[in-house]
Scaffold this active site. Structure first.
Site, PDB file in Angstrom:
ATOM      1  N   GLN A 132      13.804   5.345   0.942  1.00 38.88           N
ATOM      2  CA  GLN A 132      13.114   4.666   2.043  1.00 38.88           C
ATOM      3  C   GLN A 132      13.944   3.479   2.545  1.00 38.88           C
ATOM      4  O   GLN A 132      14.166   3.318   3.754  1.00 38.88           O
ATOM      5  CB  GLN A 132      11.740   4.178   1.552  1.00 38.88           C
ATOM      6  CG  GLN A 132      10.952   3.441   2.602  1.00 38.88           C
ATOM      7  CD  GLN A 132      10.522   4.355   3.737  1.00 38.88           C
ATOM      8  OE1 GLN A 132       9.927   5.386   3.500  1.00 38.88           O
ATOM      9  NE2 GLN A 132      10.834   3.986   4.963  1.00 38.88           N
ATOM     10  N   HIS A 175      11.877   2.427  -4.221  1.00 35.80           N
ATOM     11  CA  HIS A 175      11.812   3.553  -3.275  1.00 35.80           C
ATOM     12  C   HIS A 175      13.129   3.536  -2.490  1.00 35.80           C
ATOM     13  O   HIS A 175      13.170   3.264  -1.289  1.00 35.80           O
ATOM     14  CB  HIS A 175      10.601   3.375  -2.350  1.00 35.80           C
ATOM     15  CG  HIS A 175      10.222   4.624  -1.597  1.00 35.80           C
ATOM     16  ND1 HIS A 175      10.874   5.831  -1.749  1.00 35.80           N
ATOM     17  CD2 HIS A 175       9.246   4.843  -0.666  1.00 35.80           C
ATOM     18  CE1 HIS A 175      10.317   6.733  -0.957  1.00 35.80           C
ATOM     19  NE2 HIS A 175       9.337   6.160  -0.291  1.00 35.80           N
ATOM     20  N   ASP A 187       3.467  -2.450   4.284  1.00 39.00           N
ATOM     21  CA  ASP A 187       3.284  -1.215   3.514  1.00 39.00           C
ATOM     22  C   ASP A 187       1.796  -1.099   3.182  1.00 39.00           C
ATOM     23  O   ASP A 187       1.035  -2.075   3.303  1.00 39.00           O
ATOM     24  CB  ASP A 187       4.144  -1.259   2.235  1.00 39.00           C
ATOM     25  CG  ASP A 187       4.098   0.027   1.417  1.00 39.00           C
ATOM     26  OD1 ASP A 187       3.595   1.055   1.934  1.00 39.00           O
ATOM     27  OD2 ASP A 187       4.559   0.012   0.251  1.00 39.00           O
ATOM     28  N   ARG A 226       9.443  12.134  -7.742  1.00 42.10           N
ATOM     29  CA  ARG A 226       8.462  11.098  -7.352  1.00 42.10           C
ATOM     30  C   ARG A 226       7.457  11.028  -8.496  1.00 42.10           C
ATOM     31  O   ARG A 226       6.731  12.003  -8.741  1.00 42.10           O
ATOM     32  CB  ARG A 226       7.784  11.474  -6.029  1.00 42.10           C
ATOM     33  CG  ARG A 226       6.588  10.596  -5.719  1.00 42.10           C
ATOM     34  CD  ARG A 226       6.096  10.758  -4.294  1.00 42.10           C
ATOM     35  NE  ARG A 226       6.971  10.088  -3.367  1.00 42.10           N
ATOM     36  CZ  ARG A 226       6.641   9.747  -2.117  1.00 42.10           C
ATOM     37  NH1 ARG A 226       5.434  10.028  -1.651  1.00 42.10           N
ATOM     38  NH2 ARG A 226       7.489   9.133  -1.329  1.00 42.10           N
ATOM     39  N   ARG A 242      14.708   8.996   7.563  1.00 44.90           N
ATOM     40  CA  ARG A 242      14.650   9.506   6.185  1.00 44.90           C
ATOM     41  C   ARG A 242      15.559  10.725   6.058  1.00 44.90           C
ATOM     42  O   ARG A 242      16.289  10.879   5.086  1.00 44.90           O
ATOM     43  CB  ARG A 242      13.213   9.897   5.810  1.00 44.90           C
ATOM     44  CG  ARG A 242      12.218   8.762   5.740  1.00 44.90           C
ATOM     45  CD  ARG A 242      12.569   7.769   4.657  1.00 44.90           C
ATOM     46  NE  ARG A 242      12.616   8.373   3.336  1.00 44.90           N
ATOM     47  CZ  ARG A 242      11.565   8.584   2.543  1.00 44.90           C
ATOM     48  NH1 ARG A 242      10.372   8.183   2.932  1.00 44.90           N
ATOM     49  NH2 ARG A 242      11.698   9.138   1.361  1.00 44.90           N
ATOM     50  N   CYS A 292       6.845   1.815   6.261  1.00 43.31           N
ATOM     51  CA  CYS A 292       7.404   3.052   5.692  1.00 43.31           C
ATOM     52  C   CYS A 292       6.494   4.241   5.920  1.00 43.31           C
ATOM     53  O   CYS A 292       6.937   5.384   5.831  1.00 43.31           O
ATOM     54  CB  CYS A 292       7.681   2.862   4.206  1.00 43.31           C
ATOM     55  SG  CYS A 292       6.242   2.286   3.282  1.00 43.31           S
TER      56      CYS A 292
END
Ligand code: CP
Ligand code: NVA
Length: 314
Positions: free
Chosen positions: A134, A131, A229, A104, A298, A270
């Site tokens: 996700q 991402h 988001d 990340r 996830r 998310c």
């Protein structure tokens, strides 16, 4: 076996994504079957974090445990990427020890550099361009809730100069879905042209319609899935918050926006979420919200991604 990485969802084909999603659903229903719990015996995942995380870190770590393997959490606070040594050297060493590297990071270039120098599969756990873990879990969740991908319309609200938005755009384009992204009419908050071009190219083959619009109610029309988001993605300076809240408020997902969508529409985020910002509490805590099922997935989708990349998703 060819070395593959997941830097953005379009590194995989639609067929590969569907196979991963179906496998994730199968494993979820039979979590402790020995067939799965021994799959990654003696395998190690390195997880490099340059930004905070709850869901990504905990779900990857748990996923490795459930599959019989081991995950190492490595904060770049211990050794900042590219400072004391090059990303190339870090990656070359790490890939001598572990079976997969996930990261990340702030910049897409960092993920590309890691992937270019790794001898083992690399998984993007979020950068400024994508991402993918996700969005794979999001599509698993959509399949579970809607039972299909065909003839669905999604709408996204708020900051569209954004990793999650970009991979949603790519995935909807790949799956032939319609997607309206609703954002302020300002390049600072709209998708980068490079992403729009990539999606247009994909959509030529799939018939998807990916539109950038500037009105929340217009985006909600006929929508099956509404997605929000954070307005303050990791790393955005606190002193920009007031301005951003003012700018994004017309794109908040509230009861009026939900009412403009289909009556059986679902709400996704998310997470992390801030009630009163990108959505109201009434929406995220209401009956149409599926955010915690989404968060749970996830775990399952990432387990399937790892097995796929190691060539043992059978
Ligand atoms: N959605 C997500 O990636 O959450 P975290 O930042 O907590 O990992
Ligand atoms: N766009 C958000 C996603 C968090 C999971 C961020 O980058 O912080």
């Amino acid at each position: 076996m060819t070395l593959r990485h997941l830097t953005k969802v379009s590194d995989f084909t639609r067929e590969e994504c569907e196979a991963i999603i179906d496998y994730a659903i199968k494993m979820k229903a039979d979590l402790w079957n020995e067939k799965y719990t021994t799959k990654l015996k003696n395998k190690t995942l390195l997880m490099i974090f340059a930004k905070p995380s709850l869901r990504t870190r905990v779900s990857f770590e748990t996923g490795m445990t459930q599959l019989g393997g081991h995950a190492i959490f490595y904060s770049i606070k211990d050794s900042p990427l590219g400072i004391k040594e090059t990303i190339q050297d870090t990656t070359k060493c790490a890939s001598r020890y572990v079976d997969m590297i996930s990261a990340r990071v702030f910049k897409r270039k960092d993920i590309q550099d890691i992937a270019a120098n790794s001898d083992v599969p690399v998984i993007n756990m979020l950068d400024d361009f994508a991402h993918p873990c996700q969005i794979m879990c999001d599509f698993q969740t959509i399949k579970e809730k809607k039972g299909k991908f065909d003839n669905l319309k999604m709408s996204f609200y708020g900051d569209c100069y954004n990793n999650v938005t970009y991979d949603l755009m790519r995935m909807c384009a790949m799956f032939g879905m319609d997607l309206d992204v609703a954002c302020p009419d300002d390049p600072k908050y709209a998708p980068e042209q490079e992403v729009i071009d990539e999606c247009e190219e994909i959509a030529k083959k799939t018939g998807a319609k990916i539109r950038v619009v500037h009105n929340a109610l217009e985006a909600a029309k006929n929508s099956d899935i509404l997605y929000a988001d954070s307005w303050m993605s990791y790393g955005i300076p606190k002193d920009e918050e007031e301005e951003r809240v003012k700018t994004f408020m017309p794109y908040q997902v509230n009861a009026e926006v939900m009412a403009a969508a289909k009556s059986d529409a679902i709400f996704m985020n998310c997470l992390p979420a801030k009630r009163g910002y990108e959505e109201t509490a009434e929406v995220i805590d209401g009956p149409q919200s599926i955010v915690f099922d989404q968060a749970e997935n996830r775990l399952h989708a990432q387990k399937a991604i790892m097995l796929f990349l190691l060539g043992i998703m059978d």
